[in-house]
Write a protein that holds these residues in place. Structure first.
Motif, short mmCIF file in Angstrom:
data_model
loop_
_atom_site.label_atom_id
_atom_site.label_comp_id
_atom_site.label_asym_id
_atom_site.label_seq_id
_atom_site.Cartn_x
_atom_site.Cartn_y
_atom_site.Cartn_z
N LEU A 113 -37.08 -36.31 -1.37
CA LEU A 113 -38.30 -35.64 -1.81
C LEU A 113 -38.03 -34.19 -2.18
CD1 LEU A 113 -40.87 -37.12 0.74
CD2 LEU A 113 -40.63 -37.68 -1.69
N LEU A 114 -37.11 -33.55 -1.46
CA LEU A 114 -36.73 -32.18 -1.79
C LEU A 114 -36.06 -32.13 -3.16
CD1 LEU A 114 -36.31 -29.19 -0.93
CD2 LEU A 114 -34.11 -29.90 0.01
N ALA A 172 -36.39 -34.30 -5.54
CA ALA A 172 -37.39 -34.66 -6.55
C ALA A 172 -38.38 -33.54 -6.79
CB ALA A 172 -38.14 -35.92 -6.10
N TRP A 173 -38.56 -32.64 -5.84
CA TRP A 173 -39.54 -31.56 -5.93
C TRP A 173 -39.19 -30.60 -7.06
CZ3 TRP A 173 -40.36 -27.28 -1.73
CH2 TRP A 173 -41.55 -26.59 -2.00
N GLY A 174 -37.89 -30.36 -7.28
CA GLY A 174 -37.50 -29.43 -8.34
C GLY A 174 -36.04 -29.04 -8.18
N LYS A 215 -35.51 -25.55 -6.48
CA LYS A 215 -35.77 -25.51 -5.05
C LYS A 215 -34.66 -26.19 -4.26
CE LYS A 215 -40.76 -25.58 -5.93
NZ LYS A 215 -40.59 -25.56 -7.41
N SER A 216 -34.22 -27.37 -4.72
CA SER A 216 -33.15 -28.07 -4.01
C SER A 216 -31.84 -27.30 -4.12
CB SER A 216 -32.99 -29.49 -4.56
OG SER A 216 -32.76 -29.46 -5.95
N ASN A 272 -40.89 -36.15 -14.62
CA ASN A 272 -42.18 -35.69 -14.14
C ASN A 272 -42.55 -34.38 -14.83
OD1 ASN A 272 -43.90 -34.01 -12.02
ND2 ASN A 272 -44.17 -36.17 -11.53
N LYS A 286 -44.52 -31.97 -13.92
CA LYS A 286 -44.62 -30.79 -13.05
C LYS A 286 -43.26 -30.37 -12.49
CE LYS A 286 -49.42 -31.61 -11.65
NZ LYS A 286 -50.35 -31.83 -10.49
N THR A 287 -42.50 -31.33 -11.98
CA THR A 287 -41.23 -30.98 -11.32
C THR A 287 -40.06 -30.87 -12.28
OG1 THR A 287 -40.68 -33.31 -10.91
CG2 THR A 287 -42.01 -32.17 -9.24
N THR A 346 -38.08 -33.19 -13.09
CA THR A 346 -36.99 -33.98 -12.53
C THR A 346 -37.30 -35.46 -12.72
OG1 THR A 346 -38.03 -34.09 -10.33
CG2 THR A 346 -36.51 -32.26 -10.74
N PHE A 378 -38.40 -38.02 -11.16
CA PHE A 378 -39.04 -38.19 -9.85
C PHE A 378 -38.94 -39.64 -9.37
CE2 PHE A 378 -42.42 -38.65 -6.78
CZ PHE A 378 -42.41 -37.45 -6.10
#
Length: 603
Positions: free
Chosen positions: A189-190, A192-194, A197-198, A383, A385-386, A388, A390
């Motif tokens: 999930l991390l 996939a979040w962006g 960020k990862s 996605n 928004k992200t 990535t 997702f």
């Protein structure tokens, strides 16, 4: 031949030729942006980010585990030489990846590289191998993480699960490791979040890991005794397998055997090559990050291996039950509990960075293959928004989480390396193919200029032609086959006696001679003059040696690993045969051209 039979024969011939063309069609990626529309990955990664990703994926818990395991029974203090030798071997594959990354700055690693250089079928096989490699790698790291944390806390999960939910099946683990599934899904999930960020979290974990390694190395050289590198055989306790004593108690054979074990510690730098579409200036950034990550990882492994054997006699480390806690044991014995707990935290950070590093490339490979139509299209969706893949990331997390939950660590590790070694080998083969490719408009060579001396190039021709290109591919094929024969015979030489042993010995020497001659012939052939951001030095020597070493390490794997690999490959071939062949983007392009020319469609 009668009319119907003639038509059937013609139809079969056309089908065969068309199927062969389908397997060999190569990817053209000039207009990929148009194909994918606005669903693009986010270009935010720089050299620092990619170097951190490479170090995180490569410098895992092995820095605290592998040195002790190899030193205590295989090499002794000479383990540092084993790591240096393994680093040199790994760098051969690393520089081949670096050149390819500069040529093809796309997401997908060895998959996309082989698609461009060799063809669709080989690319699918490589991509399919990378999927199982990174999935099992993620599962095994997650399993190691929960096993380590559970042991630190007194095995609460193990005791509870063994009491209430034991699994009494030989091919599964002792109990369902629910904690490892949670770990994998949290990291998935991390990721996939962006990507930013990862990457930031991975950089943080990697920095803390490197800080811990630095503390271990500095304190180890301060506390270590050089006398531990030169312990005479007379001082080794009775009943302890300490070899002949000294710096290299198990001789050169032990150093080479240790290097084979240490080689796997450097697997992971290929994670960098999957970020081509998320990197700023990928043609420069990716090759540089690969070289930097291998350099820093080599320093870390060699440093820890040195101090580990300086601080404590190598032969005494064999009685430590948990390999992951060797350094903790040493610092406890030296009366330094503070550093012991720092190492414990560092091991946790190392495991977490490796978990991010092994999971991060997985959805990128799925995305690349699905974007090319070789896997199901929904896996290529980005996605909004992200920015990535997702859906692909979540599916990868669930798959790796299930494997880590139901299988034990040894079963997972057995399958983790074969896909990597095959992909490394194919990348090196692709480098050779591209280096000897005819990039000019010259399509014919007169008999007077290049016939009698064509194999040794006595005329010193410097520009590749169609003829030299064909010769190079024949030589590459012969070299690869000879490498398989040499590796198979060398690995199995000690298992047979009498006639079989003599046959294997003869085959080993003959294949060795073929390897030398084909490499010499390749050296004499003209290479393409290209302007690249990074080029492999000493071609064909570096790619050829890398091919041989990767094949040799594959031959060292046990038969069960090969059986599991073949089963996985069969599943992939079914998907390719019934979906990928007709739905690939290149196939759609070819059918569109046939429609324009009003030609009958076959594939």
């Amino acid at each position: 031949m009668s009319g119907p039979e003639s038509k059937l024969s013609t139809f079969i011939t056309k089908q065969t030729e068309s199927f062969y063309q389908a397997l060999c069609r190569k990817k053209t990626f000039v207009n990929d942006a148009e194909l994918h529309g606005t669903e693009k990955l986010n270009r935010v990664l720089n050299v620092y980010d990619l170097t951190g990703l490479g170090i995180g994926a490569t410098l895992g818990s092995g820095v605290y585990v592998l040195a002790g395991k190899v030193a205590k029974s295989i090499t002794g203090p000479a383990v540092v030489l084993s790591f240096v030798l393994a680093a040199v071997v790994s760098s051969f594959s690393g520089v081949c990846y670096a050149e390819f990354a500069g040529r093809v700055p796309k997401a997908g690693s060895a998959y996309i590289y082989s698609y461009v250089a060799v063809g669709e079928f080989i690319a699918f096989v490589i991509g399919w191998n990378l999927l199982i490699e990174h999935t099992i790698g993620t599962a095994s790291v997650a399993k190691a993480t929960t096993n380590y944390l559970d042991s630190l806390l007194g095995d609460p999960q193990k005791n509870f699960m063994m009491k209430h939910f034991p699994m009494h099946m030989e091919f599964l683990g002792e109990y369902p490791d629910v904690a490892s599934f949670i770990f994998v899904m949290a990291i998935a999930l991390l990721v996939a979040w962006g990507v930013r960020k990862s990457s930031t979290l991975n950089n943080l974990f990697t920095t803390l890991n490197l800080l811990t390694v630095t503390i271990v190395i500095v304190s180890g050289f301060y506390l270590g005794k050089f006398s531990n590198w030169f312990i005479p055989k007379s001082e080794i306790p009775a009943g302890v397998d300490g070899g002949e004593g000294g710096f290299s108690p198990f001789g050169w054979t032990g150093i080479v055997a240790g290097a084979a074990r240490c080689f796997y510690a450097f697997i992971g730098f290929d994670s960098i090559a999957t970020t081509g579409e998320e990197t700023r200036n990928p043609k420069r950034t990716i090759p540089l990050a690969i070289v930097l990550s291998l350099f820093f990882v080599t320093l870390a492994y060699s440093g820890v291996a040195s101090v580990l054997t300086l601080m404590w006699p190598y032969y005494d480390q064999v009685r430590i039950k948990s390999s992951l806690r060797v350094i903790e044991f040493i610092y406890q014995k030296l009366g330094l509990p503070v550093i012991k707990y720092m190492v414990t935290c560092g091991a946790i950070f190392a495991l977490l960075t490796t978990l991010v590093g092994t999971l991060f490339p997985l959805p990128r490979i799925l995305y690349a293959m699905a974007s090319d139509g070789l896997l199901f299209k929904f896996l290529s969706k980005i996605n909004d928004k992200t920015k990535t893949p997702f859906i692909a990331t979540v599916i990868c997390g669930i798959s790796a989480g299930i494997l880590s939950t139901i299988f034990n660590l040894d079963q997972l590790v057995d399958m983790a390396s074969i896909g990597t070694l095959i992909s490394y080998m194919i990348v090196c083969v692709c480098i050779l193919i591209l280096r000897y490719k005819n990039n000019t408009d010259q399509r014919k060579v007169t008999a007077e200029t290049f016939v009698e001396d064509k194999w040794f190039n006595f005329s010193n021709a410097r520009t590749p032609t169609d003829q030299t290109q064909r010769m190079s591919r024949v030589l590459i094929l012969v070299y690869t086959v000879a490498a398989f024969v040499f590796s198979f015979c060398s690995v199995n030489l000690g298992l047979y006696k009498d006639v079989f042993r003599l046959s294997l010995t003869i085959a080993t020497y003959v294949s060795c001679g073929v390897l030398f001659v084909t490499m010499l012939l390749l050296y004499r052939l003209p290479q393409a003059a290209e302007q690249l951001s990074f080029k492999v030095p000493l071609v064909p020597f570096v790619p050829c040696v890398s091919i041989l070493l990767n094949i040799y390490l594959m031959m060292e794997l046990n038969i069960k690993t090969w059986i599991r690999f073949c089963l996985w490959l069969v599943v992939g071939l079914f998907i390719y045969a019934f979906y990928g062949v007709r739905n690939s983007v290149e196939s759609i392009k070819q059918r569109a051209l046939k429609d324009i020319k009003n030609e009958p469609e076959i594939f």
